[in-house]
Design a protein around this motif. Structure first.
Motif, mmCIF file in Angstrom:
data_model
loop_
_atom_site.group_PDB
_atom_site.id
_atom_site.type_symbol
_atom_site.label_atom_id
_atom_site.label_comp_id
_atom_site.label_asym_id
_atom_site.label_seq_id
_atom_site.Cartn_x
_atom_site.Cartn_y
_atom_site.Cartn_z
ATOM 1 N N VAL A 1 -7.832 4.126 2.182
ATOM 2 C CA VAL A 1 -9.056 3.705 2.869
ATOM 3 C C VAL A 1 -9.542 2.347 2.371
ATOM 4 O O VAL A 1 -10.104 1.564 3.144
ATOM 5 C CB VAL A 1 -10.180 4.762 2.725
ATOM 6 C CG1 VAL A 1 -9.752 6.085 3.307
ATOM 7 C CG2 VAL A 1 -10.631 4.923 1.285
ATOM 8 N N SER A 2 -9.330 2.040 1.095
ATOM 9 C CA SER A 2 -9.748 0.727 0.602
ATOM 10 C C SER A 2 -8.919 -0.384 1.240
ATOM 11 O O SER A 2 -9.433 -1.477 1.516
ATOM 12 C CB SER A 2 -9.657 0.665 -0.928
ATOM 13 O OG SER A 2 -8.333 0.891 -1.373
ATOM 14 N N ALA A 3 -7.622 -0.090 1.503
ATOM 15 C CA ALA A 3 -6.785 -1.080 2.179
ATOM 16 C C ALA A 3 -7.250 -1.289 3.620
ATOM 17 O O ALA A 3 -7.328 -2.431 4.102
ATOM 18 C CB ALA A 3 -5.328 -0.626 2.158
ATOM 19 N N VAL A 4 -7.581 -0.190 4.299
ATOM 20 C CA VAL A 4 -8.079 -0.297 5.679
ATOM 21 C C VAL A 4 -9.418 -1.026 5.708
ATOM 22 O O VAL A 4 -9.656 -1.889 6.566
ATOM 23 C CB VAL A 4 -8.212 1.100 6.317
ATOM 24 C CG1 VAL A 4 -8.889 1.001 7.684
ATOM 25 C CG2 VAL A 4 -6.853 1.756 6.444
ATOM 26 N N ALA A 5 -10.302 -0.704 4.764
ATOM 27 C CA ALA A 5 -11.615 -1.350 4.714
ATOM 28 C C ALA A 5 -11.480 -2.847 4.465
ATOM 29 O O ALA A 5 -12.196 -3.657 5.079
ATOM 30 C CB ALA A 5 -12.471 -0.696 3.635
ATOM 31 N N SER A 6 -10.565 -3.231 3.580
ATOM 32 C CA SER A 6 -10.354 -4.655 3.299
ATOM 33 C C SER A 6 -9.822 -5.376 4.537
ATOM 34 O O SER A 6 -10.233 -6.508 4.839
ATOM 35 C CB SER A 6 -9.368 -4.826 2.142
ATOM 36 O OG SER A 6 -9.886 -4.273 0.957
ATOM 37 N N THR B 1 0.826 -1.200 0.000
ATOM 38 C CA THR B 1 0.000 0.000 0.000
ATOM 39 C C THR B 1 0.864 1.256 0.000
ATOM 40 O O THR B 1 0.525 2.250 -0.641
ATOM 41 C CB THR B 1 -0.944 0.008 1.220
ATOM 42 O OG1 THR B 1 -1.671 -1.224 1.262
ATOM 43 C CG2 THR B 1 -1.936 1.159 1.135
ATOM 44 N N GLY B 2 2.000 1.218 0.695
ATOM 45 C CA GLY B 2 2.904 2.357 0.675
ATOM 46 C C GLY B 2 3.448 2.624 -0.717
ATOM 47 O O GLY B 2 3.509 3.779 -1.171
ATOM 48 N N ILE B 3 3.850 1.557 -1.406
ATOM 49 C CA ILE B 3 4.318 1.710 -2.789
ATOM 50 C C ILE B 3 3.187 2.229 -3.670
ATOM 51 O O ILE B 3 3.402 3.068 -4.557
ATOM 52 C CB ILE B 3 4.860 0.364 -3.309
ATOM 53 C CG1 ILE B 3 6.144 0.001 -2.560
ATOM 54 C CG2 ILE B 3 5.115 0.413 -4.816
ATOM 55 C CD1 ILE B 3 6.643 -1.406 -2.825
ATOM 56 N N ALA B 4 1.973 1.749 -3.424
ATOM 57 C CA ALA B 4 0.815 2.203 -4.195
ATOM 58 C C ALA B 4 0.580 3.697 -4.017
ATOM 59 O O ALA B 4 0.169 4.388 -4.959
ATOM 60 C CB ALA B 4 -0.430 1.420 -3.785
ATOM 61 N N VAL B 5 0.818 4.222 -2.813
ATOM 62 C CA VAL B 5 0.633 5.652 -2.554
ATOM 63 C C VAL B 5 1.529 6.479 -3.467
ATOM 64 O O VAL B 5 1.088 7.456 -4.088
ATOM 65 C CB VAL B 5 0.899 5.973 -1.069
ATOM 66 C CG1 VAL B 5 1.044 7.473 -0.854
ATOM 67 C CG2 VAL B 5 -0.227 5.432 -0.196
#
Length: 339
Positions: free
Chosen positions: A126-131, A53-57
């Protein structure tokens, strides 16, 4: 568009009158929505929680900001702080509005870069947190909380940009919608573990693509520096005009961040497997390092030197977070274990 712009100015006036006592709040929110915040603030926090997710940011922030630059060059959007004077519609009844240090950005106004990049990057987070919440709690209500936060953040950032006269409401809406689409799309193609050649090609592609578009538009007689001259003419204070708000600063920032992301994964594929306590130390040290790297003054003349150093600055940042600081902490913790 004249009616849309006029209504946007009156909305900004009403928002300033009603919420001027929250001026510091709005300035803080607009700072948190700055595209630079994705690289300097959100990236290190998210990376030490979840590497992908960090790389995705970084990936989503760089590509969405580059596309925002392209859209701005092609759409020629006005900004309220200069349109009020340029339109000459308010000579008899001028709006009671103020400018702020964050107001005087020099690029075109449509779509909003703050709204677009925030919408894209925050969707990734937020999608990562929701998942994660859904996989652990299996509660639809709890899973919906991050998405509610997402909407509130977009509304707050959008209102802050209207408040400081940086954007019209329709530019906020188009930026938010475009950023949402990009966040959903780009989050499926995160370049985790990709080769250095991929990032070199991506960096060169963004750079050459933007330069080619710039040259083509200039060649057909379109002056792409029109927004810079208007910003300088109508900004309340000349020292509020900053080099890092120019379109080419965005371009060098995005290209540098992508190259730095590729170099970081090339030097240390997969990163270091650190427990939570060393990760917290890495986050503290990385945040401190990025803060001071970003604060280092750069010479603004000649412009080419500024853009080159700005490119190098953002090339270093992913490597600081992903290689230098974790490597240093890993070395310290490994020695302690041996002792």
């Amino acid at each position: 568009m004249e009616t849309v712009h006029t209504q946007g100015v009156w909305m900004a006036e009403a928002l300033q009158k009603a919420t001027m006592k929250y001026e510091n709040h709005w300035l803080f929110v607009t700072h948190m929505g700055d595209p630079k915040a994705a690289f300097l603030l959100y990236f290190p926090i998210i990376y030490y929680l979840n590497k992908r997710t960090g790389i995705a940011v970084v990936w989503v922030a760089a590509v969405s900001e580059w596309l925002n630059l392209v859209f701005k060059w092609m759409l020629f959007g006005e900004r309220p702080f200069w349109w009020v004077g340029e339109s000459r519609l308010f000579e008899k009844n001028p709006p009671q509005v103020r400018q702020f240090p964050s107001t005087c950005e020099t690029g075109p106004g449509s779509p909003s870069g703050h709204a677009m990049v925030t919408s894209a990057v925050w969707w990734v987070m937020v999608s990562a947190v929701a998942s994660f919440l859904h996989s652990r709690k299996h509660s639809r209500l709890l899973t919906a909380v991050p998405y509610l936060l997402y909407v509130l953040v977009l509304v707050a950032v959008g209102l802050s940009r209207i408040f400081i006269l940086a954007h019209f409401p329709h530019q906020i809406l188009t930026g938010s919608l475009t950023g949402f689409i990009l966040g959903v799309t780009l989050n499926r193609t995160v370049p985790e573990g990709r080769s250095l050649q991929f990032f070199l090609r991506s960096c060169l592609g963004l750079l050459l693509g933007a330069l080619l578009l710039h040259y083509s538009l200039e060649h057909v007689g379109i002056d792409l520096s029109w927004s810079i001259s208007l910003a300088k003419r109508w900004c309340s204070q000349s020292d509020w005009i900053r080099m890092d708000s120019t379109p080419f600063s965005s371009l060098t920032r995005d290209c540098g961040a992508l190259l730095g992301l590729g170099l970081a994964q090339f030097w240390k594929p997969g990163g270091w497997p650190l427990p939570w306590a060393p990760r917290a130390l890495c986050l503290a040290l990385s945040s401190w390092a990025l803060y001071h790297i970003n604060r280092m003054p750069l010479p603004i003349s000649p412009p080419f030197l500024f853009y080159t150093l700005y490119f190098i600055r953002f090339t270093l940042m992913p490597q600081v977070v992903m290689v230098f600081i974790p490597g240093f902490v890993h070395l310290l913790t490994a020695k302690k274990k041996k002792d």
